[in-house]
Design a protein around this motif. Structure first.
Motif, short mmCIF file in Angstrom:
data_model
loop_
_atom_site.label_atom_id
_atom_site.label_comp_id
_atom_site.label_asym_id
_atom_site.label_seq_id
_atom_site.Cartn_x
_atom_site.Cartn_y
_atom_site.Cartn_z
N GLY A 260 -23.19 -15.29 4.56
CA GLY A 260 -22.31 -16.13 3.77
C GLY A 260 -21.27 -15.33 3.01
O GLY A 260 -20.12 -15.75 2.86
N ALA B 237 -23.97 -17.88 13.78
CA ALA B 237 -22.98 -17.20 12.94
C ALA B 237 -22.07 -16.29 13.75
O ALA B 237 -20.88 -16.14 13.45
CB ALA B 237 -23.69 -16.39 11.85
N VAL C 168 -29.86 -18.13 13.37
CA VAL C 168 -28.71 -17.81 12.52
C VAL C 168 -27.77 -16.86 13.24
O VAL C 168 -26.54 -17.03 13.21
CB VAL C 168 -29.17 -17.20 11.18
CG1 VAL C 168 -27.99 -16.70 10.37
CG2 VAL C 168 -29.94 -18.23 10.38
N THR D 240 -29.19 -14.02 5.22
CA THR D 240 -28.22 -15.11 5.26
C THR D 240 -27.21 -15.00 4.13
O THR D 240 -26.07 -15.44 4.27
CB THR D 240 -28.93 -16.47 5.17
OG1 THR D 240 -29.70 -16.53 3.96
CG2 THR D 240 -29.85 -16.70 6.36
N GLN D 241 -27.61 -14.42 2.99
CA GLN D 241 -26.65 -14.21 1.91
C GLN D 241 -25.54 -13.27 2.35
O GLN D 241 -24.37 -13.47 2.02
CB GLN D 241 -27.36 -13.64 0.68
CG GLN D 241 -26.43 -13.38 -0.50
CD GLN D 241 -27.16 -12.88 -1.72
OE1 GLN D 241 -27.75 -13.65 -2.47
NE2 GLN D 241 -27.14 -11.56 -1.93
N ILE E 25 -20.12 -23.15 5.26
CA ILE E 25 -21.31 -22.41 4.83
C ILE E 25 -22.37 -23.36 4.28
O ILE E 25 -23.54 -23.30 4.65
CB ILE E 25 -20.92 -21.36 3.78
CG1 ILE E 25 -20.14 -20.21 4.42
CG2 ILE E 25 -22.17 -20.83 3.06
CD1 ILE E 25 -19.54 -19.25 3.41
N THR F 118 -30.25 -22.29 0.99
CA THR F 118 -31.35 -21.77 1.81
C THR F 118 -32.70 -21.95 1.13
O THR F 118 -33.68 -22.33 1.77
CB THR F 118 -31.13 -20.28 2.14
OG1 THR F 118 -29.93 -20.14 2.92
CG2 THR F 118 -32.30 -19.71 2.93
N TRP G 290 -18.20 -15.68 12.24
CA TRP G 290 -18.13 -15.12 10.89
C TRP G 290 -18.33 -13.61 10.88
O TRP G 290 -17.83 -12.91 10.01
CB TRP G 290 -19.18 -15.78 10.00
CG TRP G 290 -18.86 -17.19 9.62
CD1 TRP G 290 -17.62 -17.76 9.57
CD2 TRP G 290 -19.79 -18.21 9.26
NE1 TRP G 290 -17.71 -19.07 9.18
CE2 TRP G 290 -19.03 -19.39 8.99
CE3 TRP G 290 -21.17 -18.27 9.13
CZ2 TRP G 290 -19.63 -20.58 8.58
CZ3 TRP G 290 -21.76 -19.45 8.74
CH2 TRP G 290 -20.99 -20.60 8.46
N THR H 77 -24.86 -19.74 -0.20
CA THR H 77 -25.80 -19.62 0.92
C THR H 77 -27.23 -19.52 0.42
O THR H 77 -28.14 -20.18 0.94
CB THR H 77 -25.45 -18.39 1.77
OG1 THR H 77 -24.13 -18.51 2.27
CG2 THR H 77 -26.42 -18.24 2.93
N THR H 78 -27.46 -18.68 -0.58
CA THR H 78 -28.81 -18.50 -1.11
C THR H 78 -29.35 -19.79 -1.70
O THR H 78 -30.52 -20.14 -1.50
CB THR H 78 -28.81 -17.38 -2.17
OG1 THR H 78 -28.37 -16.16 -1.56
CG2 THR H 78 -30.21 -17.17 -2.74
N PHE I 198 -25.89 -23.84 6.47
CA PHE I 198 -27.15 -23.31 5.96
C PHE I 198 -28.06 -24.41 5.42
O PHE I 198 -29.28 -24.22 5.35
CB PHE I 198 -26.89 -22.21 4.93
CG PHE I 198 -26.42 -20.93 5.55
CD1 PHE I 198 -27.29 -20.14 6.26
CD2 PHE I 198 -25.09 -20.53 5.45
CE1 PHE I 198 -26.86 -18.95 6.86
CE2 PHE I 198 -24.65 -19.35 6.04
CZ PHE I 198 -25.54 -18.57 6.75
N GLY J 281 -19.64 -17.23 -1.86
CA GLY J 281 -20.19 -17.63 -0.56
C GLY J 281 -21.64 -17.20 -0.40
O GLY J 281 -22.47 -17.95 0.11
#
Length: 469
Positions: A326, A292, A288, A322-323, A266, A354, A298, A350-351, A270, A346
């Motif tokens: 993740g 992903a 993405v 994206t959060q 992750i 990003t 995922w 990710t945040t 990202f 996760g």
């Protein structure tokens, strides 16, 4: 004639009214909270909200300064609306102002998406929740289609820009050319065209807004300079600090857990995304989604649409989806951790990777960009990149439509061409009907985004309750 007289009178009054009083960061805080709370509707809607509040209502920045910042943010990887808020916050109050404006822009979406991710993980396939997301997918298709037309009308000024958009779509949809290469090629073409004074690249404007400053005077007009001036030493120091803040969690995760752990994957994926995904949220999501879903596995294509539906219905950047990605990735491979805790970590990781780079780009680059206001070559590059992004968003719309309406797709390859074609027998009639209804509501009835999302969600719940979806 009367309208012209009134307009002239209004401009005369504007020219003689006093400029806004200086604003401290503490005084600006409630305004940035308001901007964050109203940041629905994707980047176009969010930029419109900022323009109304910051330019028209508060007169903090002039029209041309606002557009210059927007043009720069359009060229950057990552969410342009969040970076625009960071830029204007920096322009007014330096790095502290950029942190407040950009951080608050992200916070509501972070909290909302995390809560919805928990609900989705616990109840996503049960009853009303499944129907809710079935309906959201149809509405999302209409919203993405509307984004294509909105941006296309503003960006595709003339045959040259249309050709760039078409070439971009063919390159990414049929030839699988990496998105960063498409953006780079468009930027180079636009830069050279603008530098040479070619008409298509000197008359096309980004986002189609006027640069007239009739609503002034402004707190920051054409003559005011930012608090922080451009210097190579300062830029290197700022870039080093923010690169360390961004990458320290990535390096620590890989060193402690190994490169194959889901948290390491992750963090690395990202982080790479933050460096190569140009062109705003819709363009980012195309990249993405493919990685992903198809590369890492995922989540499934339908789940990517569910996440986009969450991001569309909550305040904050659309890239907050994206959060959700993740979260699901870590939730489904939690290792020794409880799944919900792993998912939460996760999502937060990710945040961080990003959005931390967004502050790096702005704080290191904005002082130099302020020097380039009115640069013809830069304007040409911005126009060309915006045109190329239209083709990328069209690719996203087609990809989402195929995975929403058809349950099965099969790869088809001829020479350099590789596409996924739908299996006609796998057509979902209710998904097709609901998507058509969402398009009709959006374009024929001119129903707004939130009413369309609400109506499709209710229809999805009813279809699921009836056993048809």
């Amino acid at each position: 004639m009367a309208d012209a007289v009134l307009t002239g009178s209004a401009r005369h009054e504007d020219a003689h009214r006093p400029p806004p009083a200086p604003v401290t960061l503490r005084q600006a805080l409630p305004v940035w909270i308001r901007v964050a709370a109203l940041s629905f509707g994707g980047p176009a809607g969010q930029i419109a909200v900022m323009h109304r509040i910051l330019v028209e209502e508060r007169r903090w920045v002039s029209e041309s300064r606002f557009l210059h910042a927007l043009n720069f943010c359009t060229l950057l990887p990552g969410p342009e609306a969040q970076q625009l808020a960071t830029y204007i916050g920096w322009l007014m109050h330096g790095i502290r102002g950029g942190l407040v404006a950009g951080g608050l822009f992200v916070l509501p979406g972070l909290v909302a998406i995390m809560g919805l991710s928990w609900v989705y993980a616990l109840y996503g396939k049960a009853g009303l929740v499944a129907g809710l997301f079935f309906g959201l997918k149809a509405a999302v298709l209409a919203i993405v289609t509307q984004a294509i037309l909105r941006i296309g009308r503003r960006a595709l000024k003339g045959p040259a820009m249309v050709a760039l958009a078409a070439a971009s779509f063919v390159g990414i949809f049929l030839l699988d050319i990496p998105f960063p290469l498409i953006v780079l090629a468009a930027g180079v073409i636009g830069y050279l065209g603008g530098r040479a004074g070619a008409q298509p690249f000197t008359t096309a404007g980004v986002h189609g807004a006027s640069v007239a400053d009739d609503g002034g005077p402004y707190l920051i007009g054409e003559e005011e300079h930012p608090q922080e001036r451009a210097s190579r030493g300062r830029a290197m120091g700022v870039a080093g600090i923010w690169a360390a803040l961004w990458l320290a969690p990535v390096l620590a995760t890989v060193a402690l857990l190994g490169p194959d752990d889901v948290f390491s994957l992750i963090a690395v994926f990202f982080s790479k995304m933050a460096m190569v995904t140009f062109g705003g949220a819709y363009a980012v999501l195309s990249y993405v989604a493919q990685q992903a879903v198809e590369h890492y596995g995922w989540l499934r294509p339908g789940e990517m649409l569910d996440g986009l539906g969450m991001a569309e219905t909550t305040p904050g950047p659309l890239i907050m989806v994206t959060q959700f990605v993740g979260f699901l990735a870590a939730y489904r491979a939690p290792g020794a951790l409880p799944p919900l805790l792993a998912g939460t970590l996760g999502g937060l990781l990710t945040t961080w990777v990003t959005f931390a780079p967004c502050f790096l780009w702005i704080f290191a680059g904005a002082p130099f960009i302020e020097r380039l206001r009115g640069n013809r070559a830069l304007a040409g590059a911005l126009s060309a990149v915006t045109a190329a992004v239209v083709g990328v968003i069209l690719n996203l719309a087609v990809w989402f439509a195929l995975h929403t309406i058809f349950a099965e797709l099969r790869p088809f390859t001829v020479g350099p061409i590789r596409i996924d074609l739908p299996v006609p027998a796998s057509l979902d009639p209710w998904a097709f009907a609901l998507s058509a209804a969402a398009l009709f509501a959006t374009f024929a009835l001119r129903l707004g985004m939130l009413p369309t999302l609400a109506a499709c969600s209710c229809a999805g719940i009813l279809l699921h309750w009836a056993g048809w979806a």
